[in-house]
Design a protein around this motif. Sequence first.
Motif, PDB file in Angstrom:
ATOM      1  N   ALA A 309       0.752  -1.176   0.093  1.00 17.96           N
ATOM      2  CA  ALA A 309       0.079   0.077   0.440  1.00 17.96           C
ATOM      3  C   ALA A 309       1.010   1.053  -0.356  1.00 17.96           C
ATOM      4  CB  ALA A 309      -0.741   0.206   1.272  1.00 17.96           C
ATOM      5  N   LEU A 310       0.375   1.642  -0.840  1.00 16.01           N
ATOM      6  CA  LEU A 310       1.183   3.393  -0.871  1.00 16.01           C
ATOM      7  C   LEU A 310       0.540   4.281   0.158  1.00 16.01           C
ATOM      8  CD1 LEU A 310       1.166   4.761  -4.432  1.00 16.01           C
ATOM      9  CD2 LEU A 310       2.850   3.807  -3.611  1.00 16.01           C
ATOM     10  N   GLY A 311       1.525   4.944   1.467  1.00 19.00           N
ATOM     11  CA  GLY A 311       0.522   5.732   1.955  1.00 19.00           C
ATOM     12  C   GLY A 311       0.852   5.472   3.663  1.00 19.00           C
ATOM     13  N   ARG A 312      -0.610   5.494   4.280  1.00 18.05           N
ATOM     14  CA  ARG A 312      -0.724   5.543   6.231  1.00 18.05           C
ATOM     15  C   ARG A 312       0.374   3.756   5.762  1.00 18.05           C
ATOM     16  NH1 ARG A 312      -4.041   4.416   9.235  1.00 18.05           N
ATOM     17  NH2 ARG A 312      -6.264   3.604   7.260  1.00 18.05           N
ATOM     18  N   ALA A 313       0.664   4.190   6.722  1.00 15.40           N
ATOM     19  CA  ALA A 313       0.777   2.427   7.787  1.00 15.40           C
ATOM     20  C   ALA A 313       0.217   2.467   8.886  1.00 15.40           C
ATOM     21  CB  ALA A 313       2.791   2.656   8.352  1.00 15.40           C
ATOM     22  N   TYR A 314      -0.030   1.403   9.375  1.00 15.56           N
ATOM     23  CA  TYR A 314      -0.727   0.937  10.462  1.00 15.56           C
ATOM     24  C   TYR A 314       0.074   1.501  12.113  1.00 15.56           C
ATOM     25  CZ  TYR A 314      -4.485  -0.364   7.544  1.00 15.56           C
ATOM     26  OH  TYR A 314      -5.558  -0.459   6.237  1.00 15.56           O
ATOM     27  N   ASP A 315      -0.178   1.796  12.825  1.00 14.66           N
ATOM     28  CA  ASP A 315       0.577   2.019  14.102  1.00 14.66           C
ATOM     29  C   ASP A 315       0.733   0.951  15.053  1.00 14.66           C
ATOM     30  OD1 ASP A 315       0.091   4.830  14.073  1.00 14.66           O
ATOM     31  OD2 ASP A 315      -1.397   5.136  15.645  1.00 14.66           O
ATOM     32  N   SER A 316       0.207  -0.392  14.368  1.00 15.49           N
ATOM     33  CA  SER A 316       0.190  -2.189  15.213  1.00 15.49           C
ATOM     34  C   SER A 316       1.652  -1.792  15.351  1.00 15.49           C
ATOM     35  CB  SER A 316      -1.038  -2.675  14.915  1.00 15.49           C
ATOM     36  OG  SER A 316      -1.449  -2.376  13.914  1.00 15.49           O
ATOM     37  N   CYS A 317       1.421  -1.804  13.553  1.00 11.17           N
ATOM     38  CA  CYS A 317       3.322  -2.199  13.072  1.00 11.17           C
ATOM     39  C   CYS A 317       4.146  -2.047  13.345  1.00 11.17           C
ATOM     40  CB  CYS A 317       3.319  -2.483  11.746  1.00 11.17           C
ATOM     41  SG  CYS A 317       2.403  -2.907  11.090  1.00 11.17           S
ATOM     42  N   LEU A 318       3.781  -0.271  14.194  1.00  7.98           N
ATOM     43  CA  LEU A 318       5.472   0.071  15.276  1.00  7.98           C
ATOM     44  C   LEU A 318       5.662  -0.094  16.051  1.00  7.98           C
ATOM     45  CD1 LEU A 318       3.929   3.320  13.025  1.00  7.98           C
ATOM     46  CD2 LEU A 318       5.272   2.129  12.106  1.00  7.98           C
ATOM     47  N   PRO A 319       6.178   0.581  16.819  1.00 10.65           N
ATOM     48  CA  PRO A 319       7.299   0.527  17.783  1.00 10.65           C
ATOM     49  C   PRO A 319       6.783   1.606  19.028  1.00 10.65           C
ATOM     50  CG  PRO A 319       9.275   1.009  16.719  1.00 10.65           C
ATOM     51  CD  PRO A 319       8.325   1.294  15.787  1.00 10.65           C
ATOM     52  N   ASP A 320       6.166   1.939  19.601  1.00  3.99           N
ATOM     53  CA  ASP A 320       5.291   2.502  20.522  1.00  3.99           C
ATOM     54  C   ASP A 320       5.926   3.963  20.375  1.00  3.99           C
ATOM     55  OD1 ASP A 320       3.529   0.843  21.804  1.00  3.99           O
ATOM     56  OD2 ASP A 320       4.513   0.438  23.734  1.00  3.99           O
ATOM     57  N   GLY A 321       5.310   4.426  20.582  1.00  5.11           N
ATOM     58  CA  GLY A 321       5.328   5.723  20.500  1.00  5.11           C
ATOM     59  C   GLY A 321       6.473   6.690  18.735  1.00  5.11           C
ATOM     60  N   GLU A 322       6.852   5.589  17.802  1.00  2.00           N
ATOM     61  CA  GLU A 322       6.983   5.687  16.647  1.00  2.00           C
ATOM     62  C   GLU A 322       5.657   6.337  15.498  1.00  2.00           C
ATOM     63  OE1 GLU A 322       9.819   4.238  13.677  1.00  2.00           O
ATOM     64  OE2 GLU A 322      10.701   3.294  15.841  1.00  2.00           O
ATOM     65  N   THR A 323       6.275   7.295  14.836  1.00  2.00           N
ATOM     66  CA  THR A 323       6.040   7.622  14.026  1.00  2.00           C
ATOM     67  C   THR A 323       5.562   6.637  12.093  1.00  2.00           C
ATOM     68  OG1 THR A 323       5.451   9.514  13.877  1.00  2.00           O
ATOM     69  CG2 THR A 323       3.737   9.022  15.067  1.00  2.00           C
ATOM     70  N   GLY A 324       4.959   5.894  11.951  1.00  2.00           N
ATOM     71  CA  GLY A 324       5.278   5.466  10.539  1.00  2.00           C
ATOM     72  C   GLY A 324       5.036   6.564   9.659  1.00  2.00           C
ATOM     73  N   ASN A 325       4.606   5.547   8.478  1.00  2.00           N
ATOM     74  CA  ASN A 325       4.382   6.942   7.375  1.00  2.00           C
ATOM     75  C   ASN A 325       2.777   7.939   6.962  1.00  2.00           C
ATOM     76  OD1 ASN A 325       4.854   8.153   4.478  1.00  2.00           O
ATOM     77  ND2 ASN A 325       4.210   6.638   3.782  1.00  2.00           N
TER      78      ASN A 325
END
Lengths: 364, 364
Positions: A309-325
């Motif tokens: 997917a182009l665009g927004r990443a899901y928070d559930s895949c990211l380390p706590d406190g980090e913002t993804g794409n």
Amino acid sequence: MDPRVREHAAVLVDWSARIEAGDDVVLSVGPDAHELAVAVAEKLGERGATLLATYGSGELTRAYQRASGEDFDEPDHELALYEAADVYLRIGGGRNTSATADVPGETRQAYRSAHQAVREARFDTRWVSTVHPTRSLAQQANMAYEEYRDFAYDAILRDWEALADEMAKLKARLDAGSEVRLVGPGTDLTMSIEERSAVNSAASVAYDSHNLPSGEVFTAPYATEGEVTFDVPMTIQDQPVRDVTLRFEDGEVVDSDAEQGAAVIADVLDTDEGARRLGELGIGMNRGIDRFTDSILFDEKMGDTVHLALGRAYDSCLPDGETGNESAVHVDMITDVSEGSRLEIDGDVVQRNGTFQWEDGFDG
Amino acid sequence: MDPRVREHAAVLVDWSARIEAGDDVVLSVGPDAHELAVAVAEKLGERGATLLATYGSGELTRAYQRASGEDFDEPDHELALYEAADVYLRIGGGRNTSATADVPGETRQAYRSAHQAVREARFDTRWVSTVHPTRSLAQQANMAYEEYRDFAYDAILRDWEALADEMAKLKARLDAGSEVRLVGPGTDLTMSIEERSAVNSAASVAYDSHNLPSGEVFTAPYATEGEVTFDVPMTIQDQPVRDVTLRFEDGEVVDSDAEQGAAVIADVLDTDEGARRLGELGIGMNRGIDRFTDSILFDEKMGDTVHLALGRAYDSCLPDGETGNESAVHVDMITDVSEGSRLEIDGDVVQRNGTFQWEDGFDG
């Protein structure tokens, strides 16, 4: 009533949403989803949950949006509803999948903005989205109605516990890995997944998974390099799109083309900065889905496919406190990996021609 | 779309509910009321109101209620919704007017109790109830579908302003009067209306009137004496009832009989103490309604009819701070006053054979 309707309701209520006594449930009912809604209402009654049914009609939305123009108030009462709700169950299924086709983009965007808080409150519940197999969905899939019902229930009525165990194996590999490489016809792409966690999307809120059917493992890649071809035809922003190719450098799309729908892809890429980067790598593992039906809910979960997917990443895949794409869009595109393809994690071939390392017939 | 559907929507939104920009509106949509709901959504968009559509399905309610048994939680999320709403518009219209026929009485009662606070919050909004003319309502009225649509729109698409002026004349007479006497075949009844105010029920919240169609003037009588015969057949608690007679002494029913349904009437009378006293005297003034259709929404508003209700009185008829007749029931019954009948206020004949004192052809 087809017994599969009641089975679908049971999966939705018990496996997917984990309904318990005292849960305050909002059930959104598509205009042609009445039958499943009745079965769900019955199941909610058995479980001792409360029930408020809303009417999810594209035709109502269209009429309201077009008459409003671009001037929408925030709906305080709807916000109060979702802030007090424990669960939101959405049953799609109308009489025309193009019901809102003539709503101008600016109007949709203004409506979306006014409903931002409502949407966030909804995502804070144990929400699950499913569809009742309707004639309009059958039509979109180029299938007869009975044929489509068989297709949909094969996808929905899985042994989800067993599939979750199966998908856990891939999740473990992805969580431990640093780099994914996808190779196939027209595709040779590498992505970093270091420090990212994969979601075992087993169609249940207990797995951070909010679609029924589901059956994919997804993560949030970055630093993408190389080329990919999406050979599964689909509809993006109401336009048919076919054989999209993207070339990435330093994580960003630097070149794109398509057999059909190149302008739509260019539009998507121009949305914002994040739209040129990947937000998701998803690996379809639902072998109950045996064909493409031009519905992302089903297509991206199909076994032997990989989607990005182009665009927004899901928070559930990211380390706590980090913002993804970050991006206003999240546009999935799918590639068939059943032939001439392989998926490597840190150089180890994990899937070849759709068969995983741990399955019979895997040809490493 | 039949242009009358859009006219109906305009009357509902503008005349009945007095919708203004910023109003937070809940729209309850019956399963067969989609078309009117679309027209209302359009009108709400034009007015700048917000819209949350709920799904008012008897079949969902039945499935939920039967599965729950008699154990219902209060729906906190639904209460939050109505507490934050300004307007509640209910569009009835399903596919079967008997959709909930097999829900046990105890279950209905338990559900009602759990929803008491929700109902009160709804009554605190500018609520209006109407119906979309459906095939099931046509069937209940023993009418063809097209015929029923003509009937319904004749009742709904009135010159409400003019009818409100007309009804104001009767309201003034009732407000100034002390005693009403109704005389007709099988009927000679006197009631006190001293200190009570009549409601000019002109199908608008601006007139304390919450039904569309409406077109009646009603008050809360007491100290009833004499006998009354209700010659309009109707359905009470799902049972057909015909030619009910009641005899009152000291304000209470002391004797009752019926050609059909006597047991239902006896049940009603036994509900509680207030069920033996009158809660309402209503005088139908909607001459767009030209026949009985076994639907109280229409029947009680018909010109040339008078109805009386056993049970609960409406607060809007009472002096501030006074409680009128209280009861768990409010059961309307109707008598045809087109022939051999007269309505007197303090001995003055105000209506004879359906014609009012101030109308052409009145024969004092």
